[in-house]
Structure formats: C-alpha cells, structure tokens
Design a protein around this motif. Structure first.
Motif, short mmCIF file in Angstrom:
data_model
loop_
_atom_site.label_atom_id
_atom_site.label_comp_id
_atom_site.label_asym_id
_atom_site.label_seq_id
_atom_site.Cartn_x
_atom_site.Cartn_y
_atom_site.Cartn_z
N VAL A 13 10.09 -1.07 5.50
CA VAL A 13 9.79 -0.48 5.39
C VAL A 13 10.35 1.55 4.85
CG1 VAL A 13 7.46 1.44 4.88
CG2 VAL A 13 6.84 -0.79 6.33
N PHE A 14 10.63 0.82 4.02
CA PHE A 14 11.49 2.88 3.83
C PHE A 14 10.72 3.75 4.55
CE2 PHE A 14 12.19 0.43 -0.16
CZ PHE A 14 13.49 0.65 -0.87
N THR A 15 11.64 3.97 5.17
CA THR A 15 11.09 5.77 6.02
C THR A 15 11.51 6.67 5.45
OG1 THR A 15 13.26 5.48 7.38
CG2 THR A 15 11.17 4.46 8.27
N ASP A 16 12.38 6.85 4.57
CA ASP A 16 13.04 7.88 3.72
C ASP A 16 11.53 8.67 3.69
OD1 ASP A 16 13.46 10.43 1.63
OD2 ASP A 16 15.57 9.23 2.08
N ALA A 20 0.58 -1.03 -0.39
CA ALA A 20 0.00 0.30 -0.06
C ALA A 20 0.71 1.02 0.17
CB ALA A 20 -0.85 -0.04 1.44
N GLU A 21 0.30 2.38 -0.60
CA GLU A 21 0.70 3.66 -0.34
C GLU A 21 1.22 3.87 0.99
OE1 GLU A 21 -0.59 8.11 -0.64
OE2 GLU A 21 -1.03 6.74 -2.37
N GLY A 22 3.22 4.04 1.18
CA GLY A 22 3.73 4.42 2.61
C GLY A 22 3.71 3.03 3.06
N GLN A 23 3.72 1.63 2.58
CA GLN A 23 4.40 0.98 2.65
C GLN A 23 5.10 -0.07 2.40
OE1 GLN A 23 3.30 -0.13 5.80
NE2 GLN A 23 2.85 1.64 6.20
N VAL A 24 5.44 0.84 1.32
CA VAL A 24 6.32 0.33 0.42
C VAL A 24 7.77 -0.52 0.85
CG1 VAL A 24 8.36 0.61 -2.11
CG2 VAL A 24 6.28 0.61 -1.64
N THR A 25 8.76 -1.46 0.42
CA THR A 25 9.66 -2.06 1.30
C THR A 25 10.56 -2.37 1.06
OG1 THR A 25 8.72 -4.58 1.55
CG2 THR A 25 7.78 -3.62 3.12
N ARG A 71 5.39 7.85 -0.85
CA ARG A 71 3.68 8.25 -1.57
C ARG A 71 3.89 6.85 -2.85
NH1 ARG A 71 -0.85 11.43 -0.15
NH2 ARG A 71 0.02 12.83 1.45
N PHE A 72 4.20 6.17 -2.45
CA PHE A 72 4.54 5.49 -3.47
C PHE A 72 3.45 3.67 -3.52
CE2 PHE A 72 8.20 7.62 -5.05
CZ PHE A 72 8.14 7.66 -6.28
N SER A 73 3.40 3.17 -4.20
CA SER A 73 2.80 2.09 -3.56
C SER A 73 3.27 0.60 -4.77
CB SER A 73 1.13 1.37 -3.50
OG SER A 73 0.62 2.38 -4.93
N ARG A 74 3.49 -0.76 -4.44
CA ARG A 74 3.41 -1.19 -5.78
C ARG A 74 2.32 -2.62 -5.99
NH1 ARG A 74 10.48 -2.59 -4.37
NH2 ARG A 74 9.71 -2.98 -2.63
N GLN A 75 1.99 -3.34 -6.85
CA GLN A 75 1.70 -4.61 -6.71
C GLN A 75 1.69 -5.36 -8.35
OE1 GLN A 75 -2.19 -2.65 -8.00
NE2 GLN A 75 -2.50 -3.66 -9.92
N VAL A 76 2.35 -6.58 -7.50
CA VAL A 76 2.22 -7.68 -8.53
C VAL A 76 1.35 -8.65 -9.25
CG1 VAL A 76 3.71 -9.66 -8.41
CG2 VAL A 76 5.26 -7.61 -7.40
N SER A 77 1.18 -8.54 -10.47
CA SER A 77 0.46 -9.57 -11.07
C SER A 77 1.12 -10.56 -12.29
CB SER A 77 -0.39 -9.00 -12.19
OG SER A 77 0.02 -8.73 -13.48
N CYS A 78 1.10 -12.31 -11.74
CA CYS A 78 1.59 -12.91 -12.86
C CYS A 78 0.73 -13.44 -13.63
CB CYS A 78 2.11 -13.98 -11.34
SG CYS A 78 3.22 -13.37 -10.93
N THR A 79 0.45 -14.12 -14.84
CA THR A 79 -0.46 -14.56 -15.48
C THR A 79 0.39 -15.86 -15.94
OG1 THR A 79 -0.96 -12.96 -15.83
CG2 THR A 79 -1.86 -14.19 -17.78
N ALA A 80 -0.18 -16.77 -16.69
CA ALA A 80 0.55 -17.84 -17.00
C ALA A 80 0.30 -17.99 -18.37
CB ALA A 80 -0.38 -19.21 -16.91
N ALA A 102 2.94 3.29 -7.99
CA ALA A 102 2.60 3.96 -8.79
C ALA A 102 2.87 5.04 -7.49
CB ALA A 102 0.90 3.95 -7.98
N TRP A 103 2.24 5.86 -7.67
CA TRP A 103 2.66 7.08 -6.63
C TRP A 103 1.36 8.28 -6.59
CZ3 TRP A 103 2.77 13.12 -7.26
CH2 TRP A 103 2.74 12.96 -6.07
N ARG A 104 0.91 8.36 -5.92
CA ARG A 104 -0.59 9.02 -5.14
C ARG A 104 -1.02 8.15 -6.61
NH1 ARG A 104 0.15 15.08 -3.95
NH2 ARG A 104 1.18 14.98 -2.08
N SER A 105 -1.90 7.21 -6.07
CA SER A 105 -2.49 6.21 -7.14
C SER A 105 -2.61 6.27 -8.78
CB SER A 105 -3.63 5.94 -6.50
OG SER A 105 -4.07 6.00 -5.62
#
Length: 97
Positions: free
Chosen positions: A46-49, A35-40, A54-63, A82-85
C-alpha cells in the motif's frame, strides 16, 4: 495534479493486468477493487504517501467477440480510478484471449 496521478495509477494497474497470462485475466482481475487509501504498488504494498490516501481503483472485465462466432475471443479490461469517490480516470484495453 489529481487527474494526472489517477491516470498514472490506471496505467500502472493496466500494465500489471497485461502481465497476467491471458487465460487468467478475467478470473484474476474481474471485480478487483482497492478501497480508498488502499491503493498498492506493483509488489502489492500500500502506498503510504499522503497524496495517495484518497484514491481507489477498480477493474471490470467483459468478454467480447470481435468478427467471430461465440465464444468470445477478447476481453475488454477497464480500470477506473477515483479520488474521494469521484471518477478521475478510466483506461480500457481490448485483450486477445
């Protein structure tokens, strides 16, 4: 600057995914989100800087089946940052199972 940082965050996560045993990639990473602000970082901290706040990340995997009969022998892994969605960077890689 945000796009450059987003691209680096996508590459860093893709590197972590590439280090996962191939048979476990889909089970481990498909649907993974930060989630936004929870990037590790690679250790899961979690990054504290404030520049990561405001960054978030997601992963998808497709066969994917490439020049074969099913079952699929590859997985397309896509990391989106994403940054701020707002999507800032997307990185995809085809991984052989």
């Amino acid at each position: 600057m945000r796009r450059t940082l987003a691209a680096q965050l996508a590459a860093d996560l893709m590197e972590q995914i590439a280090g996962t045993p191939h048979a476990s990639i889909v089970a481990t990473w498909n649907g993974y989100t930060e989630a936004e602000g929870q990037v590790t970082d690679a250790s899961g901290t979690v990054f504290t800087d404030p520049m990561y706040a405001r960054f978030s990340r997601q992963v998808s995997c497709t066969a994917k089946c490439v020049a074969c009969q099913p079952p699929a022998n590859f997985v397309l892994v896509t990391v989106t940052v994403a940054w701020r969605s707002r999507e800032m960077a997307t990185l995809s890689s085809l991984v052989n199972l």
